[in-house]
Structure formats: structure tokens, C-alpha cells
Design an enzyme around this catalytic site. Structure first.
Site, PDB file in Angstrom:
ATOM      1  N   ASP A 124      43.854   0.106  30.540  1.00 16.01           N
ATOM      2  CA  ASP A 124      42.576  -0.575  30.331  1.00 16.01           C
ATOM      3  C   ASP A 124      42.482  -0.949  28.859  1.00 16.01           C
ATOM      4  O   ASP A 124      42.920  -0.194  27.986  1.00 16.01           O
ATOM      5  CB  ASP A 124      41.408   0.334  30.709  1.00 16.01           C
ATOM      6  CG  ASP A 124      41.260   0.506  32.213  1.00 16.01           C
ATOM      7  OD1 ASP A 124      41.583  -0.445  32.948  1.00 16.01           O
ATOM      8  OD2 ASP A 124      40.810   1.580  32.635  1.00 16.01           O
ATOM      9  N   ASP A 142      40.872  -5.573  36.970  1.00 23.39           N
ATOM     10  CA  ASP A 142      39.516  -5.127  37.327  1.00 23.39           C
ATOM     11  C   ASP A 142      38.546  -6.301  37.374  1.00 23.39           C
ATOM     12  O   ASP A 142      37.676  -6.373  38.245  1.00 23.39           O
ATOM     13  CB  ASP A 142      39.002  -4.101  36.311  1.00 23.39           C
ATOM     14  CG  ASP A 142      39.836  -2.836  36.261  1.00 23.39           C
ATOM     15  OD1 ASP A 142      40.473  -2.492  37.277  1.00 23.39           O
ATOM     16  OD2 ASP A 142      39.835  -2.189  35.194  1.00 23.39           O
TER      17      ASP A 142
END
Length: 162
Positions: A124, A142
Site C-alpha cells: 500500500d 484497491d
């Protein structure tokens, strides 16, 4: 080329593009940003970071994410991929936006699955925040899943052709 072949080609192309963008952006972050570093892009609002998420969406179950949890995430993802492909096949040709939404969800799931298989966790790197409140760090995959699910939910709840 038949309209069905063209439709499937567009679905595959969008899926491949999003997977490539996701993996290229993660490769850049892993290569250029040390783990847990922050690079301010828009001070007070947006950073590039390098985090590893062993858990699920938004860091759910991160504290308990062992090897068995990684296996569960992989199995759930594989089941979801099958469901997404099934839903795409059932999507009428008159609903190309719904098909694109399913493509985004598929690509995002594959992008994060690649991370889980390679690293045992998801990379991330997008950090959006206001003052001290940070949204959980996320990535291109995402974002694709979120946009695709918004399109899918719109279709389900409002039964509208987009």
C-alpha cells in the site's frame, strides 16, 4: 471481429491495463521508497508511503495475519475471481459500464493477489489525510475495486443501465 469478441477484448484489455498499472506503481514504490517512509506530495493532504498490509481491506485482521490468514485471503480471492467472471458472463452487452466495473474489481483482486503470492502481504502506498486523521493507506488495485464496486452497487440498488 464479432461484437462478443470485441466486448471480451475490451474487458480483457481494461483488466490487463489496471493490473499493469497496479504492479508498475507497486514496483516503483518498493524500488524507490524505503519501508515506512513518507514522501509529502500535497502537504496536509497526500503522501506517498511504503506500507505492507498482511491483513484484509483497510488493514482488517492485520494483527492476527499469520500464514494461515494469508491462505484464507488467497482462497477467498480465488472464489471472488470466479464469481466476478460468472457475473461478467451474465452481463448483457447493453451494459458496458457494468462490465467495466466488473473488470475493475477483477483487476484489483488480481493485483492484490499477486502481492500476496509474491510478498505474503499487499503493498500500500497512497496516504490521504487531513491533519492527523489518515485514511488507511491503499493502492491502485484497491482504488479499482472501490470504483468497480460502486458501479456494481449502483446497478444492483438502482437497477439502472449505465
Amino acid at each position: 471481429m464479432s461484437s462478443g469478441s470485441k466486448r471480451h477484448g475490451l474487458f480483457a484489455a481494461l483488466t490487463a491495463f489496471v493490473i499493469a498499472a497496479d504492479q508498475a506503481s507497486k514496483f516503483a514504490v518498493v524500488s524507490l521508497v524505503p519501508l515506512y517512509e513518507r514522501i509529502a506530495v500535497v502537504p496536509g493532504f497526500f503522501n506517498i508511503v511504503h506500507y505492507r498490509n498482511p491483513g484484509g481491506a483497510f488493514g482488517l485482521f492485520s494483527d492476527n495475519a499469520g500464514l494461515w490468514m494469508a491462505g484464507i485471503f488467497i482462497l477467498v480471492t480465488l472464489a471472488a475471481l470466479g464469481l466476478i467472471i460468472y457475473l461478467y458472463v451474465q452481463t448483457p452487452p447493453e451494459q458496458p459500464v457494468l462490465a467495466a466495473g466488473l473488470s475493475l474489481v477483477l483487476a484489483g483482486a488480481v493485483g492484490n493477489l499477486i502481492d500476496r503470492l509474491r510478498y505474503g502481504q499487499v503493498i500500500d502506498f497512497l496516504d490521504v489525510y487531513i491533519r492527523t486523521w489518515h485514511w488507511p493507506a491503499f493502492n491502485v488495485a484497491d482504488s479499482a475495486i472501490t470504483i468497480g464496486m460502486i458501479i456494481f452497487a449502483w446497478h444492483v440498488f438502482f437497477k439502472k443501465t449505465l
